[in-house]
Design a protein around this motif. Structure first.
Motif, PDB file in Angstrom:
ATOM      1  N   PRO A 139       0.803  -1.236   0.000  1.00  0.00           N
ATOM      2  CA  PRO A 139       0.000   0.000   0.000  1.00  0.00           C
ATOM      3  C   PRO A 139       0.829   1.275   0.000  1.00  0.00           C
ATOM      4  O   PRO A 139       1.960   1.300   0.476  1.00  0.00           O
ATOM      5  CB  PRO A 139      -0.822  -0.116   1.289  1.00  0.00           C
ATOM      6  N   ASP A 140       0.217   2.332  -0.521  1.00  0.00           N
ATOM      7  CA  ASP A 140       0.832   3.656  -0.600  1.00  0.00           C
ATOM      8  C   ASP A 140       0.113   4.562   0.403  1.00  0.00           C
ATOM      9  O   ASP A 140      -1.081   4.834   0.255  1.00  0.00           O
ATOM     10  CB  ASP A 140       0.658   4.165  -2.042  1.00  0.00           C
ATOM     11  N   GLY A 141       0.868   5.011   1.410  1.00  0.00           N
ATOM     12  CA  GLY A 141       0.286   5.791   2.505  1.00  0.00           C
ATOM     13  C   GLY A 141      -0.303   7.123   2.092  1.00  0.00           C
ATOM     14  O   GLY A 141      -1.048   7.741   2.865  1.00  0.00           O
ATOM     15  N   GLY A 167      -4.054  -1.409  12.993  1.00  0.00           N
ATOM     16  CA  GLY A 167      -3.698  -1.166  14.397  1.00  0.00           C
ATOM     17  C   GLY A 167      -2.235  -1.452  14.687  1.00  0.00           C
ATOM     18  O   GLY A 167      -1.724  -1.070  15.746  1.00  0.00           O
ATOM     19  N   ALA A 168      -1.525  -2.087  13.753  1.00  0.00           N
ATOM     20  CA  ALA A 168      -0.078  -2.288  13.928  1.00  0.00           C
ATOM     21  C   ALA A 168       0.654  -0.955  13.967  1.00  0.00           C
ATOM     22  O   ALA A 168       1.802  -0.886  14.411  1.00  0.00           O
ATOM     23  CB  ALA A 168       0.478  -3.152  12.813  1.00  0.00           C
ATOM     24  N   HIS A 169       0.006   0.101  13.505  1.00  0.00           N
ATOM     25  CA  HIS A 169       0.647   1.421  13.575  1.00  0.00           C
ATOM     26  C   HIS A 169       0.679   1.987  14.993  1.00  0.00           C
ATOM     27  O   HIS A 169       1.069   3.130  15.199  1.00  0.00           O
ATOM     28  CB  HIS A 169       0.000   2.393  12.568  1.00  0.00           C
ATOM     29  N   ASN A 170       0.299   1.174  15.978  1.00  0.00           N
ATOM     30  CA  ASN A 170       0.648   1.469  17.373  1.00  0.00           C
ATOM     31  C   ASN A 170       2.159   1.383  17.549  1.00  0.00           C
ATOM     32  O   ASN A 170       2.689   1.856  18.557  1.00  0.00           O
ATOM     33  CB  ASN A 170       0.044   0.402  18.301  1.00  0.00           C
ATOM     34  N   LEU A 171       2.800   0.692  16.623  1.00  0.00           N
ATOM     35  CA  LEU A 171       4.230   0.399  16.750  1.00  0.00           C
ATOM     36  C   LEU A 171       5.063   1.210  15.769  1.00  0.00           C
ATOM     37  O   LEU A 171       4.661   1.399  14.617  1.00  0.00           O
ATOM     38  CB  LEU A 171       4.493  -1.080  16.461  1.00  0.00           C
ATOM     39  N   GLY A 172       6.229   1.628  16.240  1.00  0.00           N
ATOM     40  CA  GLY A 172       7.239   2.149  15.330  1.00  0.00           C
ATOM     41  C   GLY A 172       6.977   3.549  14.834  1.00  0.00           C
ATOM     42  O   GLY A 172       6.185   4.302  15.402  1.00  0.00           O
ATOM     43  N   GLY A 180       9.472   8.801   3.299  1.00  0.00           N
ATOM     44  CA  GLY A 180       9.146  10.213   3.059  1.00  0.00           C
ATOM     45  C   GLY A 180       8.296  10.798   4.172  1.00  0.00           C
ATOM     46  O   GLY A 180       8.326  11.996   4.416  1.00  0.00           O
ATOM     47  N   PHE A 181       7.537   9.943   4.883  1.00  0.00           N
ATOM     48  CA  PHE A 181       6.738  10.417   6.014  1.00  0.00           C
ATOM     49  C   PHE A 181       7.635  10.490   7.249  1.00  0.00           C
ATOM     50  O   PHE A 181       8.659   9.819   7.313  1.00  0.00           O
ATOM     51  CB  PHE A 181       5.563   9.461   6.264  1.00  0.00           C
ATOM     52  N   GLU A 182       7.191  11.304   8.232  1.00  0.00           N
ATOM     53  CA  GLU A 182       8.046  11.494   9.413  1.00  0.00           C
ATOM     54  C   GLU A 182       7.252  11.394  10.701  1.00  0.00           C
ATOM     55  O   GLU A 182       6.214  12.038  10.822  1.00  0.00           O
ATOM     56  CB  GLU A 182       8.658  12.908   9.397  1.00  0.00           C
ATOM     57  N   VAL A 275      -6.057 -11.901  12.585  1.00  0.00           N
ATOM     58  CA  VAL A 275      -5.788 -11.413  11.232  1.00  0.00           C
ATOM     59  C   VAL A 275      -4.290 -11.427  10.919  1.00  0.00           C
ATOM     60  O   VAL A 275      -3.894 -11.653   9.772  1.00  0.00           O
ATOM     61  CB  VAL A 275      -6.439 -10.024  11.010  1.00  0.00           C
ATOM     62  N   PHE A 276      -3.445 -11.243  11.928  1.00  0.00           N
ATOM     63  CA  PHE A 276      -2.000 -11.290  11.670  1.00  0.00           C
ATOM     64  C   PHE A 276      -1.587 -12.736  11.353  1.00  0.00           C
ATOM     65  O   PHE A 276      -0.765 -12.979  10.468  1.00  0.00           O
ATOM     66  CB  PHE A 276      -1.207 -10.714  12.841  1.00  0.00           C
ATOM     67  N   ALA A 277      -2.201 -13.689  12.056  1.00  0.00           N
ATOM     68  CA  ALA A 277      -1.928 -15.106  11.759  1.00  0.00           C
ATOM     69  C   ALA A 277      -2.368 -15.425  10.332  1.00  0.00           C
ATOM     70  O   ALA A 277      -1.666 -16.125   9.590  1.00  0.00           O
ATOM     71  CB  ALA A 277      -2.654 -16.001  12.762  1.00  0.00           C
TER      72      ALA A 277
END
Ligand code: CCH
Length: 304
Positions: A139-141, A167-172, A180-182, A275-277
């Motif tokens: 995907p393209d953010g 929801g993985a965007h809880n991480l990192g 390009g994003f910050e 869903v991750f599995a």
């Protein structure tokens, strides 16, 4: 030439790999002090190339070791994740890269406070580039809900599963020199939680154009900004969202799941684990004993 397949690993061998992964997570000089988030992204990008219609792509093969896939700009930065895992591969040479990358991600998620995720092994490694999926499947953010559906429906996911995976965007964090994003989505990006959904709903996100011209959404936490100023910095107070993250709020079918996951951490953990599995299993055919039956690569795997 078919090689003699090695014996299937024992539970003790797998535990030893997981233990090696846990030991490398603490990386004081890297990002926010943990290798965990980038390991999760490695497994996601390995698996997220899957196309259900052609049954190509997916976490089998570990194609990112080859330039055709590893050099895809969408995978920029994931060489750090692969490098973190090299000593683990050296210590446990029997495990395939495809199994190691996926096992490392579930181990990292659990260690960062997330749910236990079912993982099954027996993936094989490609021995050349010929089966590497084409670029352009991730995907393209910078895009929105329609794009998310185009990408994730191709893999066979539903709207609910798209939101749970996001929801993985809880991480990192995002790195200007990679995507390009910050910035990071949450204040504690090495702790798995449902904070991402809470912040999406609670804050007044404003569009910001970075010097590079890249557009993202930001929110400045005033309390944290005040603390930051005392410490001589203000950056820590700014959190970010990608345009794709924001589309989870504006889309009628996605938003109810954002609301439910924000309210109910247990539900999010349960759905995320499932869903991750599923993500890690895309394109992997197993027999009744759980052994992989993707015949084309079987010579590089292990057989029980
Ligand atoms: Fe993501 N992600 N991701 N993401 N992602 C980025 C970082 C992480 C998108 C774009 C980006 C998932 C879905 C999407 C992680 C896990 C998942 C970055 C910053 C961008 C851009 C990269 C950089 O600059 O280093 C888009 C678009 C989607 C669409 O849905 C899914 C699904 C997962 C896992 C289940 C993790 C973890 C990170 C942090 C990586 C790090 O290095 O800290």
């Amino acid at each position: 030439m078919a090689q003699t397949p090695a014996a299937a690993p024992t539970a003790a061998q797998l535990d030893a790999v997981k233990s090696s992964v846990r030991k490398l997570l603490h990386q004081p000089d890297y990002d926010d002090g943990s290798a965990g988030p980038v390991l999760v992204r490695l497994a996601w990008h390995a698996a997220g190339t899957y196309c259900a219609e052609t049954n190509t792509g997916g976490s089998n093969g570990a194609g990112m070791r080859y330039e055709a896939e590893g050099g895809d700009p969408a995978n920029a930065g994931l060489q750090h994740a692969r490098a973190f895992l090299e000593p683990v591969k050296a210590a446990h040479p029997w495990i395939t890269y495809a199994d190691l990358w996926t096992l490392a991600a579930v181990t990292a998620i659990e260690e960062m406070g997330g749910p236990a995720i079912h993982w099954a092994g027996d993936r094989t490694d490609f021995t050349d580039e010929s089966k590497v999926p084409p670029r352009g499947r991730l995907p393209d953010g910078a895009q929105g809900a329609e794009h998310l559906r185009f990408i994730f429906y191709r893999m066979g996911f539903s709207d609910q599963e798209i939101v749970a995976l996001s929801g993985a965007h809880n991480l990192g964090r995002c790195h200007g020199d990679r995507s390009g994003f910050e910035g990071k989505w949450v204040n504690n990006p090495t702790r798995f939680s449902n904070q991402y959904f809470k912040l999406l709903l609670a804050n007044d996100w404003k569009k910001k154009t970075l010097e590079s011209g890249v557009e993202q959404f930001v929110f400045v936490d005033e309390d944290l900004a005040a603390e930051g100023e005392e410490e001589g910095g203000e950056k820590a107070a700014e959190l970010m969202m990608l345009p794709t993250d924001m589309s989870l709020l504006s889309d009628k079918a996605f938003r109810p799941w954002v609301e439910r996951y924000a309210q109910d951490k247990d539900l999010f953990f349960e759905h995320f684990a499932k869903v991750f599995a599923k993500l890690l299993e895309l394109g992997i055919k197993r027999d009744a004993n759980g052994n992989v039956v993707n015949e084309e690569n079987v010579e590089e795997g292990y057989k029980s």
